[in-house]
Motif scaffolding. Sequence first.
Motif, mmCIF file in Angstrom:
data_model
loop_
_atom_site.group_PDB
_atom_site.id
_atom_site.type_symbol
_atom_site.label_atom_id
_atom_site.label_comp_id
_atom_site.label_asym_id
_atom_site.label_seq_id
_atom_site.Cartn_x
_atom_site.Cartn_y
_atom_site.Cartn_z
ATOM 1 N N HIS A 1 86.909 86.843 -38.046
ATOM 2 C CA HIS A 1 86.604 85.470 -37.606
ATOM 3 C C HIS A 1 86.324 84.572 -38.813
ATOM 4 O O HIS A 1 86.741 83.409 -38.838
ATOM 5 C CB HIS A 1 85.424 85.461 -36.647
ATOM 6 N N ILE B 1 89.627 83.694 -40.345
ATOM 7 C CA ILE B 1 90.321 82.677 -39.544
ATOM 8 C C ILE B 1 89.753 81.291 -39.823
ATOM 9 O O ILE B 1 90.500 80.320 -39.987
ATOM 10 C CB ILE B 1 90.240 83.019 -38.042
ATOM 11 N N GLN C 1 90.987 80.117 -43.209
ATOM 12 C CA GLN C 1 92.406 79.753 -43.164
ATOM 13 C C GLN C 1 92.609 78.443 -42.416
ATOM 14 O O GLN C 1 93.458 77.624 -42.814
ATOM 15 C CB GLN C 1 93.209 80.876 -42.524
ATOM 16 N N ASN C 2 91.857 78.213 -41.358
ATOM 17 C CA ASN C 2 91.958 76.939 -40.635
ATOM 18 C C ASN C 2 91.524 75.774 -41.525
ATOM 19 O O ASN C 2 92.134 74.696 -41.491
ATOM 20 C CB ASN C 2 91.133 76.965 -39.353
#
Length: 99
Positions: free
Chosen positions: A76, A79, A82-83
Amino acid sequence: MIKYILGFIIVLAILIVAITVGANNDQIITFNYIVAESQFQLSTLVAILFGFGLILGWFITGFFYLKLKLKNISLHRQIKRQNLQISELTSVREKTKAD
């Protein structure tokens, strides 16, 4: 709520099995282990080994559950990073197109 009902049913099933095993097996047996040997009632030995197996199973399951939980947390975080990178790149790209 379902978790508590399921836990109660499991505990009740274990108690019923333990009472059934204990009521029908009163023979004395000799249990040999590596260092020594002891005499136990069969029902006591079965209950001890069942309890040991149950506890060992919970520890092994808990270890793997904790391992997966930690992996999930790290994924998580990855993620989210990366977002953020994607949003930064798209904002830079839009700025270059606007110029």
